[in-house]
Design an enzyme around this catalytic site. Structure first.
Site, PDB file in Angstrom:
ATOM      1  N   ASN A  37      52.958  12.136  52.463  1.00 26.09           N
ATOM      2  CA  ASN A  37      51.752  12.803  52.937  1.00 26.09           C
ATOM      3  C   ASN A  37      51.631  12.850  54.458  1.00 26.09           C
ATOM      4  O   ASN A  37      51.009  13.750  54.999  1.00 26.09           O
ATOM      5  CB  ASN A  37      50.505  12.117  52.361  1.00 26.09           C
ATOM      6  N   GLN A  84      51.644  15.518  46.939  1.00 24.23           N
ATOM      7  CA  GLN A  84      51.786  16.473  48.044  1.00 24.23           C
ATOM      8  C   GLN A  84      52.746  17.618  47.712  1.00 24.23           C
ATOM      9  O   GLN A  84      52.933  18.523  48.519  1.00 24.23           O
ATOM     10  CB  GLN A  84      52.296  15.739  49.301  1.00 24.23           C
ATOM     11  N   SER A 106      47.107  15.512  41.995  1.00 18.58           N
ATOM     12  CA  SER A 106      45.690  15.502  42.365  1.00 18.58           C
ATOM     13  C   SER A 106      45.248  16.930  42.663  1.00 18.58           C
ATOM     14  O   SER A 106      45.823  17.594  43.527  1.00 18.58           O
ATOM     15  CB  SER A 106      45.496  14.637  43.616  1.00 18.58           C
ATOM     16  N   ALA A 107      44.192  17.397  41.959  1.00 19.62           N
ATOM     17  CA  ALA A 107      43.802  18.809  42.048  1.00 19.62           C
ATOM     18  C   ALA A 107      43.362  19.240  43.451  1.00 19.62           C
ATOM     19  O   ALA A 107      43.598  20.384  43.846  1.00 19.62           O
ATOM     20  CB  ALA A 107      42.683  19.082  41.043  1.00 19.62           C
ATOM     21  N   HIS A 108      42.730  18.324  44.196  1.00 19.13           N
ATOM     22  CA  HIS A 108      42.168  18.784  45.480  1.00 19.13           C
ATOM     23  C   HIS A 108      43.241  19.058  46.533  1.00 19.13           C
ATOM     24  O   HIS A 108      42.947  19.585  47.610  1.00 19.13           O
ATOM     25  CB  HIS A 108      41.093  17.810  45.993  1.00 19.13           C
ATOM     26  N   THR A 119      33.850  10.036  28.555  1.00 21.00           N
ATOM     27  CA  THR A 119      33.717  11.456  28.211  1.00 21.00           C
ATOM     28  C   THR A 119      34.580  12.289  29.150  1.00 21.00           C
ATOM     29  O   THR A 119      34.581  12.055  30.360  1.00 21.00           O
ATOM     30  CB  THR A 119      32.230  11.882  28.333  1.00 21.00           C
ATOM     31  N   CYS A 148      43.281   8.497  54.471  1.00 16.76           N
ATOM     32  CA  CYS A 148      42.771   7.164  54.142  1.00 16.76           C
ATOM     33  C   CYS A 148      42.723   6.247  55.350  1.00 16.76           C
ATOM     34  O   CYS A 148      41.920   5.344  55.411  1.00 16.76           O
ATOM     35  CB  CYS A 148      43.648   6.501  53.092  1.00 16.76           C
TER      36      CYS A 148
HETATM   37  C1  LIG Z   1      50.813  11.126  48.380  1.00 17.30           C
HETATM   38  C2  LIG Z   1      49.406  10.869  47.939  1.00 17.30           C
HETATM   39  N1  LIG Z   1      49.187  10.116  46.856  1.00 17.30           N
HETATM   40  C3  LIG Z   1      47.953   9.878  46.410  1.00 17.30           C
HETATM   41  C4  LIG Z   1      46.856  10.368  47.053  1.00 17.30           C
HETATM   42  C5  LIG Z   1      45.493  10.046  46.521  1.00 17.30           C
HETATM   43  O1  LIG Z   1      44.902  11.178  45.929  1.00 17.30           O
HETATM   44  P1  LIG Z   1      43.381  11.150  45.487  1.00 17.30           P
HETATM   45  O2  LIG Z   1      42.605  11.612  46.667  1.00 17.30           O
HETATM   46  O3  LIG Z   1      43.284  12.116  44.345  1.00 17.30           O
HETATM   47  O4  LIG Z   1      43.054   9.772  45.075  1.00 17.30           O
HETATM   48  C6  LIG Z   1      47.021  11.144  48.200  1.00 17.30           C
HETATM   49  C7  LIG Z   1      45.858  11.656  48.959  1.00 17.30           C
HETATM   50  O5  LIG Z   1      45.778  11.576  50.155  1.00 17.30           O
HETATM   51  C8  LIG Z   1      48.334  11.415  48.656  1.00 17.30           C
HETATM   52  O6  LIG Z   1      48.569  12.165  49.715  1.00 17.30           O
END
Ligand SMILES: Cc1ncc(COP(=O)(O)O)c(C=O)c1O
Length: 383
Positions: free
Chosen positions: A150, A178, A198-200, A236, A324
């Site tokens: 990432n 990613q 991860s959808a977002h 749910t 993060c």
């Molecule tokens: C490589 C990677 N793994 C996991 C995550 C975590 O995703 P989520 O925001 O859905 O917890 C991220 C988000 O920054 C990511 O870049």
């Protein structure tokens, strides 16, 4: 001008995805576990959504568990697999550049008596294969190596790594968060037992992750107390989230080649312009094996954080590392793993593009970046 170049942190949701999700808040609000007709209707929609995802991943629908995030999915897989397979051994391997939501559960497991080894990467962020090979032992239960990083965008040869791991009898997990839509994610072809999304990160909703799990492998539930998700994750179902995830993934893989070609062209253009206009800029990560949307650049002599703030004041959103760690100014462990000269560890900025990025936005960013870097360097003590 407002420019968003932080798509590795999150992406803008597609309008069609938001519209589809809306249906499940207002009209089709029944519980998919209810046995009446309204419940059944929603249940069928969830099944159809899962089938679409399964087709893209070349998986079975029953191998997909939707979660509240990829962080949850990674915790579920890592803790669930090693705890359920103690008879196989007590050793886990993760790469040293994994996302914190992989490193975190691995560290937690140490308290339970498991051993964790960190697979090193080379200067460009690729796994050192021979060192990984030497780390795997009879006691190794699980190896977790991310598909693409990432922060620096470096892509691993997951097929090759999975083959090596599987040959030893251990299970293999990859965090592919990613990678969409930049890589094909055929779980059979890759040879992985577990994969996370991860959808977002691909223009879908926040708060919806997914764990692909080979159901022939033993795994403990992370949330017990209900029969949803084959009793592996009680609660749910987030119907809107699952349908939104599915639609976003479908759109991501539609005309994939064309889309990523455009992003690659824009990214390469941006890099060329930055290098033309600013001296002493270096690319972190791999020039070839990198995500098309990622540019992690080092501006020697100045702080990445100062660049970020200056650009933000001009309407440009970038990042110094992962979302993060963005709020606590820790030195990036990913860049440390690349053995970058310690003088330059805090001189980095990540620019991450998406299908919505335009050339005009990049031209504006180059212009502002040039002014920012010149200004900051003019009073920098490090030359
Ligand atoms: C490589 C990677 N793994 C996991 C995550 C975590 O995703 P989520 O925001 O859905 O917890 C991220 C988000 O920054 C990511 O870049």
């Amino acid at each position: 001008m407002q420019v968003y170049l932080d798509n590795a942190a999150t992406t803008k949701m597609d309008k069609v995805v938001a519209d589809i999700m809306q249906t499940y808040f207002i009209d089709k609000y029944a519980n998919p576990s209810s046995i009446h007709q309204k419940g059944e209707e929603v249940y069928n929609d969830v099944e159809k959504a899962k089938d679409k995802v399964a087709k893209i991943l070349n998986a079975k629908a029953q191998d997909l568990i939707f979660t509240g995030s990829a962080s949850e999915a990674n915790n579920f897989i890592i803790k669930g697999v090693v705890r359920a397979n103690k008879d196989k051994g007590n050793h886990i391997i993760v790469s040293e550049i994994e996302h914190p939501c992989v490193l975190g559960p691995a560290k937690e497991l140490v308290k339970e008596g498991f051993k964790v080894t960190y697979a090193p990467v080379d200067k460009k962020g690729r796994i050192k294969m021979s060192e990984l090979k030497d780390m795997i032992s009879e006691d190794t239960v699980l190896v977790s190596i991310m598909t693409a990083n990432n922060e620096i965008g470096t892509i691993q040869n997951i097929k090759k790594i999975a083959k090596l791991v599987k040959k030893s009898g251990a299970y293999f997990h990859t965090d592919a968060v990613q990678a969409v839509p930049y890589l094909e994610l055929d779980v059979k072809d890759l040879g992985v037992d577990f994969l996370t999304l991860s959808a977002h990160k691909f223009h879908g909703p926040k708060g919806v992750g997914m764990a692909y799990i080979d159901r022939s492998v033993k795994i403990n539930p992370l949330i017990s107390g209900g029969e949803q998700n084959y009793s592996l994750r009680a609660g749910t179902l987030d119907v809107a989230g699952i349908v939104g995830f599915s639609k976003a993934l479908e759109l991501a893989y539609k005309n994939r080649e064309k889309k990523i070609e455009k992003i690659r062209e824009l990214r390469d253009y941006f890099l060329e312009q930055v290098k033309k206009n600013i001296k002493d800029v270096h690319l972190n990560g791999h020039e070839k094996f990198r995500l098309e949307n990622n540019l992690n650049l080092r501006f020697n002599g100045i702080e990445g954080e100062a660049i970020l703030m200056d650009l933000f004041n001009q309407g440009i959103c970038v990042s110094t590392g992962s979302a993060c760690s963005a709020k606590n100014l820790r030195t990036s462990y990913v860049l440390q793993a690349l053995k970058i000269n310690s003088d330059y560890l805090n001189s980095n900025v990540r620019f991450s593009l998406s299908k919505n990025t335009t050339k005009a936005e990049l031209d504006y960013t180059v212009k502002k970046l040039k002014e920012t870097v010149a200004r900051l360097r003019s009073f920098s003590p490090i030359k």
